[in-house]
Structure formats: C-alpha cells, structure tokens
Scaffold this active site. Structure first.
Site, PDB file in Angstrom:
ATOM      1  N   HIS A  49      -0.209   1.270  15.894  1.00  0.00           N
ATOM      2  CA  HIS A  49       0.988   1.675  15.171  1.00  0.00           C
ATOM      3  C   HIS A  49       2.243   1.530  16.028  1.00  0.00           C
ATOM      4  O   HIS A  49       3.313   1.970  15.614  1.00  0.00           O
ATOM      5  CB  HIS A  49       0.865   3.132  14.703  1.00  0.00           C
ATOM      6  CG  HIS A  49      -0.141   3.344  13.618  1.00  0.00           C
ATOM      7  ND1 HIS A  49      -1.477   3.134  13.787  1.00  0.00           N
ATOM      8  CD2 HIS A  49      -0.009   3.758  12.331  1.00  0.00           C
ATOM      9  CE1 HIS A  49      -2.119   3.418  12.660  1.00  0.00           C
ATOM     10  NE2 HIS A  49      -1.256   3.796  11.762  1.00  0.00           N
TER      11      HIS A  49
ATOM     12  N   GLU B 145       0.841  -1.197   0.000  1.00  0.00           N
ATOM     13  CA  GLU B 145       0.000   0.000   0.000  1.00  0.00           C
ATOM     14  C   GLU B 145       0.880   1.251   0.000  1.00  0.00           C
ATOM     15  O   GLU B 145       1.726   1.405   0.889  1.00  0.00           O
ATOM     16  CB  GLU B 145      -0.911  -0.002   1.238  1.00  0.00           C
ATOM     17  CG  GLU B 145      -1.888  -1.176   1.241  1.00  0.00           C
ATOM     18  CD  GLU B 145      -2.404  -1.548   2.636  1.00  0.00           C
ATOM     19  OE1 GLU B 145      -2.177  -0.788   3.583  1.00  0.00           O
ATOM     20  OE2 GLU B 145      -3.018  -2.628   2.757  1.00  0.00           O
TER      21      GLU B 145
ATOM     22  N   GLU C 175      -4.195  -6.509   3.080  1.00  0.00           N
ATOM     23  CA  GLU C 175      -2.933  -7.119   3.486  1.00  0.00           C
ATOM     24  C   GLU C 175      -2.855  -8.608   3.155  1.00  0.00           C
ATOM     25  O   GLU C 175      -1.790  -9.126   2.809  1.00  0.00           O
ATOM     26  CB  GLU C 175      -2.701  -6.931   4.994  1.00  0.00           C
ATOM     27  CG  GLU C 175      -2.328  -5.511   5.395  1.00  0.00           C
ATOM     28  CD  GLU C 175      -3.501  -4.548   5.422  1.00  0.00           C
ATOM     29  OE1 GLU C 175      -4.646  -5.024   5.366  1.00  0.00           O
ATOM     30  OE2 GLU C 175      -3.282  -3.328   5.501  1.00  0.00           O
TER      31      GLU C 175
ATOM     32  N   LEU D 132      -5.971  -1.936  -0.978  1.00  0.00           N
ATOM     33  CA  LEU D 132      -5.798  -1.967   0.481  1.00  0.00           C
ATOM     34  C   LEU D 132      -6.247  -3.316   1.046  1.00  0.00           C
ATOM     35  O   LEU D 132      -7.396  -3.467   1.486  1.00  0.00           O
ATOM     36  CB  LEU D 132      -6.629  -0.828   1.076  1.00  0.00           C
ATOM     37  CG  LEU D 132      -6.152  -0.178   2.380  1.00  0.00           C
ATOM     38  CD1 LEU D 132      -6.987   1.046   2.684  1.00  0.00           C
ATOM     39  CD2 LEU D 132      -6.091  -1.116   3.531  1.00  0.00           C
TER      40      LEU D 132
ATOM     41  N   GLN E 188       1.995  -1.898   5.892  1.00  0.00           N
ATOM     42  CA  GLN E 188       2.236  -0.498   6.278  1.00  0.00           C
ATOM     43  C   GLN E 188       2.580  -0.322   7.760  1.00  0.00           C
ATOM     44  O   GLN E 188       3.424   0.516   8.097  1.00  0.00           O
ATOM     45  CB  GLN E 188       1.030   0.341   5.884  1.00  0.00           C
ATOM     46  CG  GLN E 188       1.374   1.786   5.654  1.00  0.00           C
ATOM     47  CD  GLN E 188       0.281   2.506   4.882  1.00  0.00           C
ATOM     48  OE1 GLN E 188      -0.745   2.893   5.432  1.00  0.00           O
ATOM     49  NE2 GLN E 188       0.491   2.698   3.594  1.00  0.00           N
ATOM     50  N   PHE E 189       1.956  -1.127   8.604  1.00  0.00           N
ATOM     51  CA  PHE E 189       2.302  -1.155  10.029  1.00  0.00           C
ATOM     52  C   PHE E 189       2.123  -2.589  10.506  1.00  0.00           C
ATOM     53  O   PHE E 189       1.171  -3.245  10.096  1.00  0.00           O
ATOM     54  CB  PHE E 189       1.401  -0.213  10.840  1.00  0.00           C
ATOM     55  CG  PHE E 189       1.654   1.235  10.552  1.00  0.00           C
ATOM     56  CD1 PHE E 189       2.645   1.938  11.228  1.00  0.00           C
ATOM     57  CD2 PHE E 189       0.934   1.898   9.577  1.00  0.00           C
ATOM     58  CE1 PHE E 189       2.904   3.265  10.937  1.00  0.00           C
ATOM     59  CE2 PHE E 189       1.184   3.233   9.283  1.00  0.00           C
ATOM     60  CZ  PHE E 189       2.180   3.922   9.966  1.00  0.00           C
TER      61      PHE E 189
HETATM   62  C1  LIG Z   1      -5.813  -2.803   7.909  1.00  0.00           C
HETATM   63  C2  LIG Z   1      -5.124  -1.510   7.699  1.00  0.00           C
HETATM   64  N1  LIG Z   1      -4.218  -1.394   6.726  1.00  0.00           N
HETATM   65  C3  LIG Z   1      -3.574  -0.237   6.515  1.00  0.00           C
HETATM   66  C4  LIG Z   1      -3.831   0.850   7.295  1.00  0.00           C
HETATM   67  C5  LIG Z   1      -3.112   2.185   7.048  1.00  0.00           C
HETATM   68  N2  LIG Z   1      -4.096   3.135   6.497  1.00  0.00           N
HETATM   69  C6  LIG Z   1      -4.780   3.968   7.286  1.00  0.00           C
HETATM   70  S1  LIG Z   1      -5.962   4.805   6.447  1.00  0.00           S
HETATM   71  C7  LIG Z   1      -5.540   4.075   4.987  1.00  0.00           C
HETATM   72  C8  LIG Z   1      -6.301   4.418   3.749  1.00  0.00           C
HETATM   73  C9  LIG Z   1      -7.774   4.286   3.978  1.00  0.00           C
HETATM   74  O1  LIG Z   1      -8.460   4.622   2.818  1.00  0.00           O
HETATM   75  P1  LIG Z   1     -10.031   4.711   2.807  1.00  0.00           P
HETATM   76  O2  LIG Z   1     -10.608   3.422   3.289  1.00  0.00           O
HETATM   77  O3  LIG Z   1     -10.447   5.154   1.479  1.00  0.00           O
HETATM   78  O4  LIG Z   1     -10.388   5.782   3.919  1.00  0.00           O
HETATM   79  P2  LIG Z   1      -9.982   7.317   3.921  1.00  0.00           P
HETATM   80  O5  LIG Z   1      -8.625   7.399   4.552  1.00  0.00           O
HETATM   81  O6  LIG Z   1      -9.996   7.792   2.533  1.00  0.00           O
HETATM   82  O7  LIG Z   1     -11.004   7.955   4.767  1.00  0.00           O
HETATM   83  C10 LIG Z   1      -4.484   3.192   5.170  1.00  0.00           C
HETATM   84  C11 LIG Z   1      -3.861   2.399   4.108  1.00  0.00           C
HETATM   85  C12 LIG Z   1      -4.765   0.695   8.318  1.00  0.00           C
HETATM   86  N3  LIG Z   1      -5.078   1.686   9.160  1.00  0.00           N
HETATM   87  N4  LIG Z   1      -5.410  -0.482   8.486  1.00  0.00           N
END
Ligand SMILES: Cc1ncc(C[n+]2csc(CCOP(=O)(O)OP(=O)(O)O)c2C)c(N)n1
Ligand SMILES: Cc1ncc(C[n+]2csc(CCOP(=O)(O)OP(=O)(O)O)c2C)c(N)n1
Ligand SMILES: [Mg+2]
Ligand SMILES: [Mg+2]
Lengths: 327, 368, 327, 368
Positions: free
Chosen positions: C129, C29, C60, C58, C82-83
């Site tokens: 995180h 990601e 994992e 998105l 990512q974390f």
């Molecule tokens: C399972 C997971 N993977 C990766 C992340 C890191 N991360 C946080 S927000 C995000 C993007 C989220 O996109 P979206 O669902 O469109 O929500 P938005 O941020 O646009 O509100 C990512 C990759 C996470 N929090 N949880």
C-alpha cells in the site's frame, strides 16, 4: 568443445544442471513435447520425463505463481514465458511475491527460480514478440535481471541463474538464438551474476551495452579503430540489475567519454541509470555528455520497419563520433 | 448430441450438520476426538477474545489497521485442524484463527500489526506462508507447494485460504485449473463471508454458489455452512483425505459472515444494514459449538469461564511482551536485509548512506 | 472558492465532469456505495446512479480491460485501482492494449481512459500500500503518467486527464489526500498535461520533484534560504511522462546545480531519466554532479520504519549542500 | 442441506445438426435465407482458398509468419453471420474467415502479414477490433463495448473469439464474470480446435467440456459441433438474440480442429499424429456444408467451380494489388504516428533524429 548456437548452449546448461540437480524443474507453455517454440528445452522431456519438464496450461501468472510455490518448497524451477511481451500477465506474481517472499518471511522462504524469456527485435516476428523492457524488472527490488550476449556466456550465466538463491529474470535475445556459433566447453562453466565484462580495451571512449546490441556495438568499435583510429573500450553488462557500476566507472574515468546502447525505449530506460551512475561517480572525468543510442519511445513497429527502430552500427558510430568531437 | 443436456460427473454438494439452533444431524456427525474438540474450542475462544482485544488496541492507537475475523472462526478451525505440521498453509490476510491453531504467537500478530517486519518471521518448524495481501494471488503458491510435495513423494498437502472476493480474480481461475490439471494435493478453502469490503457476493458473481465454480475445472466442490464447525470439519476431512491419497484438489465454500468491519479503516454502516448483521449474529459459530459441547457433556459454564480467564491472561501477557519487544525495535537499518541472500554492492552503499544519515541526525538531535 | 483537501478536490473534478459529460463513467472496487476506500468517489453514485458509477467485482485486469472497451466505444471511463500496488494485476491490459490500441488500429480506436490509483508511503499502511513505481508506466510508450502535488493542481490535472484523448495513469499520493487544504475554485479549472511548473524561483540550485515529495522539497528550499542564504529554484514535474524537459533545462542552465527527489526506488527510477536529460542538454552548464534523493532499492519496510525509507527535508538538505559545496 | 446435491439452474447443452456424414437432423435445421447460405458458402470457400494461398506465399518468403485457419471456417462463419454492421467483433488472431465476412480486404491481410502497420487499418464503418495476439486478453474488451452499447441504449452486441488455450487465462475468467455480473450483451465464441500450439485440450483443463465453464458465472453455455455450420448458426442465433434482448451473455464452445500448423513457424508433427489429423479431415466443415447445399438443390458441381474460379481470381488480384501497394510503403518515419493524438516534444525530437539519420544514411549510400 563444440560450436554451438545460443539455443544449443542454453539447452546444454539446462540439460547438465538437470542431470546434476533433481531440484531443477522446467515448466511453461510448450516446453515439453514441443521442446519450446525456439527449441531451447528440446529433448529434456525425453531425457527427464514429465515430472521434470511440465507442459503447462496457457496461463503465465500461474506458471510463475506455481514456480514460486515450488521454489519456496526447495525446488529450483526454471520457467519459460514464451515471449517477454506476455510476461506482464505475470507481473504481479513477480512484483507482489517472487521479489518479496524472502523479505516478507524474513528469510524463511526464498524463491530460487529463473524466469527465462525471449526478448527483443530483429526476427521479423508478430506484435508483442519484439519488445525489450528489461527496465521494468531492473527497477523492481529483489530481482536479478540478466541478459547474455552470446552462446558461451548464455550457458554460463544460465547455470549461475539456476544456482542463484534469488529470483532471476533471464532475457534471451531471439536475434541471437541462431545468429552465430561459439565454442562452448562440454565441461561445466559458470559466470558470476553481477559482473559486467570488459570485452574490448581502449582509451578513447567507452561503449556500454548488452544482449543483442553487443554485436553492432563491437562492430562499431572495430570500425572506429579501422576508420577513425579510435580505441573504444567495450563493456558488456550481462547483469542489468543489480547494476555493478565499478567497471563502468573505471573505464569512463580513463576514457572520459561514453555511449550507452540498448534496444529498449529511450525514456526511463536502462541507459538513464547507467548515465546517472557515471554522472554521480565519474562526473569530473567526463569530457563530453554521455550519449545514448536506443529504441524510440514508441511501440516497436511491425516487422517490416523494425530495422529503422533498432539501434545499429551506423547509429552507434554517429553517437560515438559526436561524443568524440565534443570537448 | 443432436441437442441434449451435458451431464457433469463431478459433484457439487451442500452440507450442514449442526444448524443455527444448535440442532445436530447425528447421522452426519463427524467423529472428533475429545482432545481435538477441546483444542478447537479453546482456539476458537482465543481467536475471538484476541480479535476483541486487537480491536480495542487499534482504537487506542496501540496497533495499526488490522482485519478482524469475528464470525469466521469455525470456517478456519474446521479446515486447518486436519493439517499435520509438515503440511502447508497458504493464507490470505484474515486467517488469524487458523494461524493461531498452527502455533503463530500472539506477540507476532501484535508486532506485525504495529508495522514491524519482525512480526512476519515464521519459525522453521511451521510450513506456513506469511500473510498475503494481494487478493487472490496466493492460491497458486499452494499449487506449487503441493506439486513439489508430490514430486518428493510425500503425502503432505497444501491448504489455501481466500475470500469470496478473491474468486473474481484471474489468479483464482488459474490456480484451480493448474491444481486440477496436475492433480496436486491442494484444498481450496473459500471463506464466503458475504462481503468484499462493500461489495456483496451477489455483485461479485452471478453464480448461485461459489462451490459450483469447481465444475469449471473438473474438480469436486462443496458448499458448507461455514459457521457450523462440524460441517466444515467433515467436508475438510474428505478433501484432505482425497488430496493426501493422490486424488487431487477440492474446492470448499464455507458460507460465513464477517461480523465486524473489513478492516479497522472501514465503516460497514455505509453499505450494509444492522439487521443483516444482527441476523448473522444469530448464526455465530462460537455459541453454536459451545452448545454442542455442552449437550455432549464436554463443557460446562464453569469450565468455559476457566478457559476464558486463562485466555485473557495469555493475551495480556502477550501484549506486555510484545510491547516490550517492540521497544527494542527502533533501528531501521536492517531494512536492507532479506532483499537478497547476498547484499549487492549498490545496496551496501545505500545502507551505508542511510547509516550515515541516521547517525548524523542523531548527532544533530544531540546538538539541537 | 473553498478550502479543500485533495480528496475533496478530486471528488469535485469527477463530479463536475460527470455533470458536464455523460461519457464519463467511474468504475472500480468499492467506488460506488462505499464512495471509494479514500472517499474520492463519495456521493457520485447517489448523484449519478449505478449506470455512471460501477461497483465492480474484485479483478483489476477486468476493470482496466472493461475500461478499454468502454473507451474504444467512445466513453470516458475513469477507473480506480484501489492501490497502485495492485495495478500489476492489470499491467498486461495496459501494456498490451491500452497503450497500443490507437497505434494498433492506426487511429481507428482510441483509449481515452484515466486510471486513478493511490500511491506512495507515509500513511502507516499495510504491505503493498506504500509503493511508488511510476517508472513502470513512464517507460511504457503510449501512456501519460501524471502525479499532482496538492488539492488544486490535483483537481485541475484530473479534469485534463478526463479530457485527454489518450490513456492517463493518474497517481494520487495517499499522504497528500488529507494532509492539507487549498483554495480550489468552484469554477472549472484545468491544467495542461505535459507541463512541469516552476513553483519557486532561485538562482543557486534547482530542486526537481513531484507528488508527495514536493512538500519536503519546498521545505528544504525554504530552509536553504533561511539558514544558508541559498536561493533554490523548485520545479514540480506534475507530468512524469512524456517528460517535458525544457523548463528543467532552462533552470539548470541558470543554476548549474540540481537535486532530483522522489520516493520511488533509486535504480532505474525517474530521477535517472531527469539526470540523463540534463546531462544531454545542459552538460556544459553543470557545475557539480546532480544528486538524487530517493527511496532505496528495497521493498519499502512495514510502516513502523517507512519514515527512514522515505526522503525527507533533512536528506534533501544534505544532498543540496553537497551539490552546492562541489565545484 | 444437510447433505445434498446442489442443482444449478443454468443449462449446458450439446448441439449437432448436420453430422459428419452430412446427415441432417431436420427438426433442428435452422431457417437460413438462400442468399445467406450462398454468402456463407462463398466466404467459406474464399477463406479456405485464401488460407491455402497465404501458406504458399509464406513458403515462398513473400509474407511472414501467419496463423492458418483451415478447418475452423464453420465455427467462425456460423457465428459472425449474425452480426449487424453496428455490432462489435473482438477477434483473437485466427479469425480470418470471420474478418472476411465482415468485409476485411484480402489486401489488408497480406499487408499485415508482411509486417506493415498499414495492414491493421480498419475502415470507419466496421466496428471490428484489430487482431489481438496476447492470448485471452481481448474478451474483456468486448464486455466494455457491450456495456457501452447498453449504456447508450442500443441493442448492438459484441462477439468475441478465442481458443481453447485462452480459457486457461485469468482474463477469460474475469471477462465472463464481468459479463455475467453486468449482464452485458456479449457472445463468447470459443473455437476449441483441440490444440494450443502443442498442448492438447486434455492438458489444458480437466473439465469434460469447455462449455460447462459457463456454470461458474451463472451463464448459459453450449457446446456445438464447430464443423457443422448449421449447429453453430443455430446456437449463435439464440445467443445473439439473448444478448440483443438484454438477457446477457452466452458461452459457445465450437468443437473444431486446427487442420494445419499453429503458425507457419510451427511443426505439428512434433506433437500430434497424422492419424488424428486424418480423422479430423473427415469432419472437414466445407464438404459437409457443400453436401448439404447440394442435397438442398442449392449448389451444383458446376456452380461451385464457377465460384471457385471467381475466388481464385479475386485472390490473385488482391495479391497483385497488395504487392504494388507495399512497394510504396518503405518509409519508416511514420512509426512515430498514432502513439498519441498529439505528438509530445520528446517524440518530435526522436522523430527528427531518425529523419536525420535516415537522410544521412541515404547520403552515405549515394557516396559509397
Ligand atoms: C489484488 C488486490 N486488489 C484489491 C485489494 C484491496 N482489498 C483488500 S481486501 C479486499 C476485499 C477482499 O474480499 P474477500 O476476498 O471476500 O476477502 P475478505 O476481505 O472478505 O476476507 C480488497 C478489495 C487487494 N488487497 N488486493
Ligand atoms: C498471453 C500469451 N501467451 C502466450 C502466447 C503465445 N501463443 C500464441 S498462440 C498460443 C496458443 C493459443 O491456443 P488457443 O487459445 O487454443 O488458440 P489457437 O492457437 O488454437 O487458435 C500461444 C501459447 C500468446 N500469444 N499470448
Ligand atoms: Mg469476503
Ligand atoms: Mg486452440
């Protein structure tokens, strides 16, 4: 009192608790009409209907996630993951949510759910059906990890698990499901979570184990008595985590020697924690290094060779004699 | 058969009522009570101003990383407005506007953004889940809540929020499938803000809309202009009614835009153009809604300014209060609480260990 | 030679290996256009194009599952989660497949992939995180679990991980990403996986740690020298699993005393395994029980209180002095 | 917009060519070479007879639990027949017919079903993944393989198998989404055999077909009569062509039926009726295909019997050989192999420990 297998005893626990408490909901793959692939939930859907016993689609993460929602609402879901080898599909739901929701909401929402799942080797099963990875859960803050060793304590611990205000991972040894019968009282019986039991007294050596490994462990203790004249104390952990060390420490302070036995892989396994606690709290009483008898650090082989992988009485005896010989 | 197109009975529709220029499709205009319109507008403005203020606090180092919501207020308020107090909200992490509507205090947001667990406390009278950071993992909780409500023969519903990125997660799929199979009263609100950090929705999925994903579950889906609060409101009203009356879940895709950075740790210039942002600025839900209210004779410039100053004061008061409260929050020792209902002996011991260590350092601090 | 942060050093490792070996594919990601949320993959998509650096949807589990397929084909995927707090979403892909495919196919298919993921506390981050759960992977047969402690060894270990014929879980401490710079040679450099390093010599006490905890550990060793006149030997594990115990045992045989430090929760954590190995192999040399300085068995608190959760020099010193005082 | 139905460009179709009564829709009849037809028939019969024989071996305790395939042969063979040797097969655990087509030996199946790791060895010239037990988890591997083939500029494709139950898993969703986003050459073959152990497909999902789930990914989907080998063959041919020519993945739902138990540990009488099974027995793919071949003048009763006796002999020989091979397979010590390319010291030590223990027990055995 009736002589019951562990499957029957677990079924009794579910059935009685469901009768008493309409918050208890059973859900999972094949737990309804089929009664569970091991029949632990047999008859429940007939008695309680399909609003109390849910045959779910095939998705472990959703089974656990849905249970979390139900529990937060105030119900008491008991979900079944068909085999513990498939509980990694829901690992994130447990780690990210079930184990944390009380903390995350500062007590506003709690997750009084039970995740029941069969674990362990010895029944000539397919790949992924014989693992023993309780350490994953035990290392996760916010969870309780319980493993009974026979019909009677299985029933009594499951009752407590269902009443526990926090999430309990409940491992059921497939090898014990139908291995033997025990008297299980019809009247309600509960065993506290978090209390290991001394199941045999002795002064010379402490054997610590749980689950399916209790049987070869007890057998080894008997043989030590019979052939070596050695009195081994035996402790059944019952709750792996949070680990209550007191009884272990008391015992080792008395015996000065210990062997820890589990079928999980050795490295970073439960025995390591037990040995460390004993080192921290009973070091000056130890007369020999503690030994561990465990599964190996490999994938458990397909069933024709699993016997060589699993600890058995012979391996336990060998370790015990080694510990006894050391000085 | 032998070879024919399969016809699918569920509908996937698109809905827009108040367009970018503020033109109203009167036939579709939902009937919203005046006080609700005022409340929606006030909360929208509050959320906007609060977001701006949080951003400046963050830039001053007075709060930690946070996720701005600018541009997504209509999507959140048009949906959440249908919930009753007993209903359940299961948010992701970018739903501040919806949370404010539900009564979350500004202070608690500030305290949370300062890394204090106290900021996640939820009063007993709000059935709202705390922020869920793991993308996509929370929707299934709404399914469990909705199921439980139905089991208890309540007509409460659960509304859950998530982003376009979340639709790629396996848990999204499982949640929608379970909701449909068990016909639970859940409204799935997808805020398609076009980006998941740096990934545009066109790289997130090859499906033309996110709403059509509902078809995989035999569930109705609808795509609405998420910057058009009337469209969002109308679509959510139908979905909530459906859920409340036992007719199962709905997927609502709100087409909107994240006008600011993903979080304050993110630099969107790395992956998107100023022109794109500018285009979406033109579609800002707030002026569009205000124009509607003005056209309806419900709002004037003057009135708006009065509301705004009231809001700015409210925000300032909250900041002052929060900062005061936080001064008293130094002690870390309660970190051991809320792990279990009853603290096991091993944790008690660790807590003592830390208590001891902290007092020793304090002693040493005094000496040194 | 250039002075580099760990982020730059990791980037160098990726960039050089991708230049050399077109089997190396980076995916995850935001790893492409954005260069990774910590910029570890910065510039790679520009240099190598979007067939070598894949910005994925998105998910994992799919990122890991796709990597498994690529690796089995003969490529060398390096995926980023990512974390590490979101790596449980893919736990089943690792446990059920990545760790087993060599075994399951009797060597026909292998999984030479690297799973890079930031872990650990100390950077004032959001929930999920800041965790440190290397024990999950370390307890899983078939995986290698590597944690560097600085720019130079991070680069050299990542190179080895990319060349390793088996799956490597590669934890990168966020707290170290930009904490300090080190000379990192431009010329290729690789460090063997499975070899802990003695990074400071001493006779009185052994301190064992890894990752971000190496800095407070080394600081504690220095203070022990300066204020107590104690010579502490310090070992940096670098590879957590498979754990190579030899150097640890040698050291403890010499010093008779040890402290193990990690930020992971205490119970069933990595220190337990290290303590157990030392108990098994150096028991008779131990002059005091080994101490552990660790995170607590709770969810790491939100960032304003994480400092109190994380081990620090003071806590290490306290444990060291306790071990030194015991006899 | 303002309110309209969303039209979806991808097709979801249904296909049947040879109906239950063996009636052929000639317009749709695929052009299959005679030798391929013979080969398909022979493999179908082999798979059927082998299944029967495995069941009786299991009942005699001569093999462990296994998953019968009876009824699903057409779905497997009509799809797998399009693969070239260099293509990739990624099966679940109920694809014995497809595996036999690819050249898996009967012996290896027997050895595997006896719990010997030797039974999973795959020759170097077959690009077939081993059996995958965790439901739904394997499809994404096909996406990685397909991606890699494309990266290497080969026109090889990956074909992956799974059941109706697997479509509920999050990994199904993620795999289809990745395949579509990256346009990888993957054919997703769903054997909808109506049951996932005791759960009927109607409780697995609320969508009318499984094929329509493709719409969530902007991917073509097709539902075929999975007991009609011609329909399966035709649908798979299109899908493989699409994949090979760079036009991305396809979802094929083969509507079929598991005529026997889930595995030999299962008792289907607990959850389904004999009538249902009987109805599906009427749709058995084997006699239907044989009628087609007979109608075409390609098969006679006599010829069929000759093939059958050949097959029975082949099976018997394999059983004899496998049992002989297994006699030499007692030693468990190589369980430590294939964990890593190079055995780490800790494992070497454990291996020594077991070697030692085994030889000690052998000694004791001698003594005792
Ligand atoms: C399972 C997971 N993977 C990766 C992340 C890191 N991360 C946080 S927000 C995000 C993007 C989220 O996109 P979206 O669902 O469109 O929500 P938005 O941020 O646009 O509100 C990512 C990759 C996470 N929090 N949880
Ligand atoms: C992840 C996972 N969960 C549960 C199981 C247990 N299990 C094995 S097969 C099966 C049903 C599979 O149904 P389906 O996908 O329709 O395939 P079929 O058995 O009908 O071929 C279940 C629940 C498993 N193997 N893997
Ligand atoms: Mg988004
Ligand atoms: Mg099925």
């Amino acid at each position: 009192m009736a002589k019951m297998t562990m499957v029957q005893a677990l079924n009794l626990a579910l059935q009685q608790e469901m009768e008493k408490d309409d918050r208890v909901i059973v859900l999972g793959e094949d737990v309804g009409v089929d009664g569970g692939v091991f029949r632990v939930t047999d008859g429940l859907i007939k008695q309680f209907g399909d609003q109390r016993v849910l045959d779910t689609p095939l998705a472990e993460s959703a089974i656990v996630g849905m249970s979390i929602g139900m529990a937060a609402y105030g119900l008491r879901p008991v979900c079944e993951i068909q085999f513990s080898g498939f509980s990694y599909q829901n690992f994130h739901q447990i780690e990210n949510h079930a184990a944390r929701l009380r903390w995350r909401s500062r007590g506003r929402f709690t997750v009084p759910m039970v995740l029941r799942t069969p674990y362990g080797g010895g029944v000539r099963a397919l790949e992924h059906h014989s693992e023993s990875r309780e350490a994953y859960w035990a290392h996760t803050p916010g969870l309780k990890m319980v493993i009974p060793s026979g019909p009677r304590n299985a029933r009594a611990l499951l009752v407590s698990a269902m009443r526990d205000p926090d999430p309990v991972i409940f491992y059921e040894s497939k090898a014990l499901y139908r291995a033997f019968r025990e008297e299980v009282p019809e009247a309600e019986e509960a065993l506290p979570i978090g209390e290991p039991q001394r199941v045999r007294e002795g002064e010379d050596l402490t054997l610590i184990s749980y689950g399916a490994m209790m049987r070869p462990t007890l057998e080894a203790a008997q043989q030590l008595q019979d052939t070596d004249g050695i009195a081994a104390e035996v402790i059944d952990l019952l709750t792996i985590s949070p680990l209550a060390e007191k009884i272990l420490i008391q015992s080792v302070k008395k015996t000065g020697r210990a062997v820890v036995i589990h079928e999980a892989p050795r490295s970073f396994g439960p025995a390591a924690e037990i040995m460390s606690r004993l080192m921290e709290k009973a070091f000056y009483y130890l007369e020999a290094p503690i030994e561990r008898v465990t599964g190996y650090d490999i994938v458990i082989p397909l069933f024709n060779r699993e016997k060589a992988y699993l600890p058995n009485t012979e391996r336990i005896l060998r370790a015990a004699r080694k510990v006894l010989a050391a000085s | 058969m032998p070879r024919k197109k399969i016809t699918i009975s569920e509908k996937v529709e698109a809905l827009s009522i108040l367009d970018e220029k503020g033109r109203l499709d009167e036939k579709l205009e939902p009937d919203i009570a005046e006080d609700v319109l005022f409340q929606l507008h006030r909360t929208m403005l509050l959320a906007r101003k609060f977001d701006e203020r949080l951003l400046s606090l963050q830039r001053q180092g007075r709060i930690g990383t946070f996720a701005p919501i600018k541009g997504q207020e209509a999507a959140q308020l048009g949906t959440i407005a249908h919930l009753r107090p007993g209903d359940w909200m299961v948010p992701a992490f970018r739903e501040t506007a919806a949370e404010l509507w539900r009564g979350r205090s500004l202070e608690s947001v500030i305290i949370y953004n300062n890394g204090f667990n106290e900021g996640v406390a939820i009063p007993d009278d709000r059935n709202d889940f705390p922020i869920s950071v793991p993308v996509g993992s929370q929707m299934i909780h709404a399914v469990g809540l909705g199921w439980a409500a139905k089991y208890r023969q309540k007509d409460d519903v659960a509304m859950t929020y998530f982003g376009d990125g979340a639709t790629s997660q396996g848990d999204f799929h499982e949640a929608l499938n379970f909701a449909a199979v068990f016909q639970t009263p859940v409204i799935f609100v997808c805020q398609n803000n076009q980006w998941a950090i740096s990934i545009p929705v066109s790289q997130q999925t090859r499906s033309k809309t996110l709403a059509q994903k509902a078809l995989a579950y035999g569930m109705p889906g609808i795509q609405v202009d998420g910057n058009d609060i009337l469209a969002v409101y109308a679509a959510a009203q139908e979905a909530v009614q459906r859920a409340r009356s036992g007719d199962g879940p709905t997927l609502i895709e709100c087409v909107t835009y994240r006008l600011l950075m993903h979080t304050t740790a993110d630099d969107p210039k790395r992956y998107r153009t100023d022109e794109e942002v500018e285009q979406w600025n033109q579609r800002d839900p707030l002026p569009r809604f205000e124009k509607y209210l003005i056209d309806k004779g419900l709002l004037t410039e003057e009135k708006r300014n009065a509301v705004e100053s009231e809001i700015l004061e409210e925000i300032q008061t909250a900041i002052d209060r929060a900062e005061k409260q936080m001064e008293a929050m130094g002690d870390p020792i309660d970190m051991f609480d809320n792990t279990f209902a009853e603290m096991p002996s091993s944790l008690k011991e660790q807590k003592e260990e830390l208590t001891h260590a902290l007092s020793e350092s304090a002693e040493e601090g005094k000496d040194g």
